[in-house]
Scaffold this motif. Structure first.
Motif: not given
Length: 510
Positions: A24-31, A68-76, A90-100
């Motif tokens: 099933q395709r997810l609605e992930v597009s653009g930025l 931050t807002q774009r990450v929120k949209l991606l998570r949704q 989220s890695v506080r004060g640093q940025g983001y990383q994939l869990v796996e």
């Protein structure tokens, strides 16, 4: 970059920009997709804000809140939970990383593909020396062509939002179009930059007309090109054709739900049509509001028209202080103060706005109104004349300049102007406001009130301005003026209640 990834239960096809789960395709597009694709290429490395801004957003200038807002949209879109992240933490004060760690995979062959296609695929892999080389070649031939440096720089200058940089963008877009006459990106970019000359930088109507023609040329080659529809909507917007502008923007948003610029422009036109709830909701639910320069100004205006004066004032004042190069913020704050009857404050704010060096007919119109309130009709006439000089192709500045000129306009001029306004089918309430001004000058109070009622029916909702502007001071003594305001009050009360109950409402509303 690898063409295909597996991240837990997600299948990501980079060349086709597709994310699916269980088929099933997810609605992930653009930025959102660009952000995900970049993170996939970094494995489980923590990626900082600065790196993400450069890799995903450059050459546009954004801040950490945008990321931050774009990450929120991606998570949704992925169905992820920031409190218990499955895909992205989220890695506080640093940025983001994939869990796996993501797994690079070869492009899967569809189960229903013909046997010959599957066999030839195997032979090709063997002949070229293995799966790795086959996957590399597949990415080489399916990745999009690199963008022209001319287009990159043109987009950068166009995004800054100042007259001289817009001119640089136009030169670069024309050069790119000379090299590639069918470039969709160059056609759309040049169309928007030319239209901006008319809308933002006091160019004449021919600029936006060329913009509309370029957008139409693009759409003739690709009727489903979202940026083409957006450019066409913007061109018609700048030409004052509300109906065509709304149609263009709505088409663009349907084709590209991530097109926040068109969504915000559409919200403005909804505001002009009196659809204040639709306008406010559109602006408050943008995917990436930090990338839309005029969004905060529009939100403040919508709250003002809905009667949330305190919330509107906070936003107008903040926009005026934070964005001195934003001409609409410079207009909105003194206009708000005038509508609230705070004329001394309005005059001080207007003086500051004019000193910022971004001329606009609305600033001169405000100057004219303040001069009339001070009893100086001569100064008002001079101010209205300056507004006409900036936009001689626009109707309202020309009418105000004529009405307050010395000598005054002839009855024949007034009659001709009214005939033209009555033939206006572009959908703007301003045409009816203008007709009311002319009827008032002719001494036809009932006809002037009828024109104002037509403006209200077309969506005009600025009750506060009607109640204080000196332009309609003679009409306010007429018995029918109070009745004119009643439909505005009823409609705004209904829409205000809808906003008060909405889950997307601003938090600072009472």
């Amino acid at each position: 970059m690898t063409a295909h990834y597996r991240l837990l239960d997600l299948d990501i096809d980079v060349p086709r920009q597709r994310v699916s789960r269980g088929g099933q395709r997810l609605e992930v597009s653009g930025l959102s997709f660009q952000l995900l694709a970049y993170l996939l290429g970094q494995g489980q490395r923590v990626v900082g804000f600065d790196e993400l801004m450069q890799a995903v957003w450059a050459p546009a200038v954004v801040n950490e809140e945008t990321v931050t807002q774009r990450v929120k949209l991606l998570r949704q879109a992925l169905g992820d939970d920031a409190r218990q992240p499955r895909y992205l933490r989220s890695v506080r004060g640093q940025g983001y990383q994939l869990v796996e760690a993501p797994c690079a995979v070869a492009e899967p062959v569809p189960r229903d593909a013909p046997a010959r296609r599957r066999a030839s695929g195997v032979l090709l892999v063997v002949a070229l020396g293995g799966v790795a080389l086959a996957a590399a070649l597949a990415w080489h031939y399916t990745r999009p062509a690199a963008r022209s440096p001319l287009l990159t720089r043109a987009q950068y200058y166009a995004g800054i939002g100042q007259a001289d940089n817009n001119e640089r963008a136009i030169v670069l877009y024309r050069q790119a179009l000379a090299q590639a006459p069918d470039s969709h990106e160059a056609l759309a970019g040049l169309s928007r930059a030319l239209s901006a000359r008319t809308c933002l930088y006091n160019g004449d109507a021919t600029q936006a007309q060329e913009g509309a023609a370029l957008a139409q040329r693009l759409l003739q080659g690709d009727a489903d090109h979202a940026a083409g529809w957006a450019a066409q909507g913007y061109a018609y917007d700048c030409l004052g054709d509300m109906h065509r502008a709304v149609a263009g923007y709505e088409h663009a948003v349907r084709l590209d739900p991530d097109d926040d610029k068109s969504r915000a422009s559409l919200a403005y036109l909804y505001q002009e049509q009196g659809r204040l709830v639709d306008a406010l909701r559109g602006n408050l639910t943008l995917r990436d509001p930090a990338r839309v320069r005029f969004r905060d100004v529009q939100v403040a205006r919508e709250l003002e028209l809905l009667g949330f004066a305190a919330a509107a004032e906070r936003r107008h004042r903040a926009n005026f202080d934070l964005f001195p190069d934003n001409v609409f913020a410079n207009i909105a704050w003194p206009r708000f103060l005038l509508a609230q009857g705070r004329t001394d404050e309005a005059a001080a704010a207007l003086k500051q706005a004019q000193a910022r060096g971004t001329p606009h007919p609305e600033l001169w119109r405000l100057q004219g109104e303040l001069s009339l309130l001070a009893g100086d009709a001569t100064a008002a006439g001079a101010a209205f004349a300056e507004g006409e000089k900036l936009r001689p192709h626009q109707s309202m500045p020309a009418t105000l300049a004529a009405l307050y000129a010395t000598p005054p306009p002839s009855p024949e001029w007034l009659d001709a102007r009214l005939r033209r306004l009555r033939g206006d089918t572009l959908g703007w309430p301003d045409a009816a406001i203008e007709a009311a001004l002319i009827e008032q000058r002719r001494g036809h109070a009932e006809a002037a009130l009828a024109a104002l009622r037509a403006a209200v029916n077309a969506g005009f909702r600025d009750r506060a301005w009607l109640s204080v502007t000196p332009l309609f001071a003679p009409l306010r003594h007429e018995p029918g003026f109070a009745a004119l305001l009643a439909p505005i009050d009823r409609d705004v009360a209904t829409q205000r209640e809808q906003v008060a109950r909405a889950d997307w409402r601003p938090r600072d509303l009472p």
